[in-house]
Design an enzyme around this catalytic site. Structure first.
Site, PDB file in Angstrom:
ATOM      1  N   HIS A 160       0.833  -1.196   0.000  1.00  0.00           N
ATOM      2  CA  HIS A 160       0.000   0.000   0.000  1.00  0.00           C
ATOM      3  C   HIS A 160       0.872   1.252   0.000  1.00  0.00           C
ATOM      4  O   HIS A 160       2.014   1.217   0.449  1.00  0.00           O
ATOM      5  CB  HIS A 160      -0.877   0.050   1.261  1.00  0.00           C
ATOM      6  CG  HIS A 160      -2.040  -0.879   1.254  1.00  0.00           C
ATOM      7  ND1 HIS A 160      -2.309  -1.754   2.279  1.00  0.00           N
ATOM      8  CD2 HIS A 160      -3.034  -1.055   0.347  1.00  0.00           C
ATOM      9  CE1 HIS A 160      -3.420  -2.438   2.011  1.00  0.00           C
ATOM     10  NE2 HIS A 160      -3.877  -2.024   0.840  1.00  0.00           N
ATOM     11  N   CYS A 246      -3.279   0.625   9.670  1.00  0.00           N
ATOM     12  CA  CYS A 246      -4.244  -0.355   9.137  1.00  0.00           C
ATOM     13  C   CYS A 246      -5.321  -0.743  10.135  1.00  0.00           C
ATOM     14  O   CYS A 246      -6.397  -1.186   9.741  1.00  0.00           O
ATOM     15  CB  CYS A 246      -3.532  -1.645   8.746  1.00  0.00           C
ATOM     16  SG  CYS A 246      -1.988  -1.405   7.902  1.00  0.00           S
TER      17      CYS A 246
HETATM   18  C1  CIR Z   1      -3.896  -7.571   3.465  1.00  0.00           C
HETATM   19  O1  CIR Z   1      -3.047  -8.045   2.715  1.00  0.00           O
HETATM   20  O2  CIR Z   1      -4.932  -7.060   3.035  1.00  0.00           O
HETATM   21  C2  CIR Z   1      -3.671  -7.645   4.961  1.00  0.00           C
HETATM   22  N1  CIR Z   1      -2.984  -8.843   5.284  1.00  0.00           N
HETATM   23  C3  CIR Z   1      -2.883  -6.450   5.423  1.00  0.00           C
HETATM   24  C4  CIR Z   1      -3.587  -5.158   5.198  1.00  0.00           C
HETATM   25  C5  CIR Z   1      -2.794  -4.005   5.661  1.00  0.00           C
HETATM   26  N2  CIR Z   1      -3.561  -2.809   5.592  1.00  0.00           N
HETATM   27  C6  CIR Z   1      -3.058  -1.601   5.422  1.00  0.00           C
HETATM   28  O3  CIR Z   1      -1.864  -1.456   5.192  1.00  0.00           O
HETATM   29  N3  CIR Z   1      -3.890  -0.567   5.437  1.00  0.00           N
END
Ligand code: CIR
Length: 251
Positions: A160, A246
């Protein structure tokens, strides 16, 4: 100023969450403790925290930031780019509707909140494997209706945009070296976080305080030179590529 946050409890299914970290499976019990500490830290910083229950069938449900973009005027519900996560947003939408007008973006437009950085009246939207140009445009139009500006940023090297770029107050961004000279970010002062502390690029700025993940002393020292810092252990979320931003939606 943020006054509210929404978080979601990790699910026992998190052991099957999406990951590229190569750090092994998370320890669910430890993740629950770390999540409690995270919610407490937000409360201590003055936020009213709504903690949602885990969502059965969604191993990544605790990473609630990805499900929406929330600003003062509107909440834009994300379509989510990861197929296994699509559906998480359906349970966030009614919660956010209690606070803000909501707009829904739907596929084939795709975006995830982790790709969206708001600083003041401007949104920086990273184009990634999870966020496409149609998603950026749909989000940009939704916030543009309220007078916000937006810029799309392409060529992301990480999961991201906010894996690598985060605001820490005082017109300053924590960035990876790749973003040091980017034209779209030229107006900001930059603090470079080198690759040996890459995970600490994802710090969380709350009303003048910066939350920093534990175990990154060089970044902590750089942050402490700018603002008061709070340190939180994020080891179990890191195993799923998740960081401090997140785990919440802030508004
Ligand atoms: C994913 O791959 O969607 C989750 N394991 C991690 C999401 C992390 N979210 C973020 O950086 N906003």
């Amino acid at each position: 100023m943020f006054t509210h946050a929404i978080t979601r409890r990790p699910s026992a299914e998190m052991v099957d969450g999406l990951s590229t970290a190569g750090l092994g499976k998370p320890d669910f019990e430890l993740a629950l403790k770390q999540h409690d500490a995270y919610c407490r830290a937000l409360t201590d910083l003055g936020l009213d925290v709504t903690v949602l229950d885990a969502l059965p069938g969604y191993p990544d449900c605790c990473f609630v930031e990805d499900t929406a973009v929330v600003c003062e005027d509107v909440a834009v519900i994300a379509p989510l780019g990861a197929p296994s996560r699509q559906g998480e947003q359906d349970t966030i939408a009614p919660v956010l509707a209690g606070f803000k007008p909501t707009v829904r973006v739907t596929p084939p437009a795709l975006f995830e909140g982790g790709d969206v950085l708001q600083v003041g009246r401007t949104f920086y939207i990273g184009l990634s494997d999870r966020t496409n140009m149609a998603g950026a445009e749909a989000l940009g139009n939704a916030v543009g209706a309220y007078g916000y500006e937006w810029h799309a940023i392409s060529g992301l090297p990480s999961l991201h945009f906010k894996t690598d770029v985060n605001y820490v107050g005082n017109n300053t961004l924590l960035v990876s070296p790749a973003y040091a000279d980017m034209a779209e970010l030229a107006e900001f002062d930059k603090v470079i976080v080198e690759d040996d502390e890459a995970y600490a690029r994802n710090c969380l700025y709350i009303n003048g305080t910066v939350i920093v993940p534990a175990g990154f002393p060089k970044t902590l020292a750089k942050v402490e030179a700018l603002a008061p810092a709070v340190v939180l252990d994020m080891s179990e979320f890191r195993k799923l590529d998740g960081g401090l931003t997140c785990l919440s939606l802030r508004f």
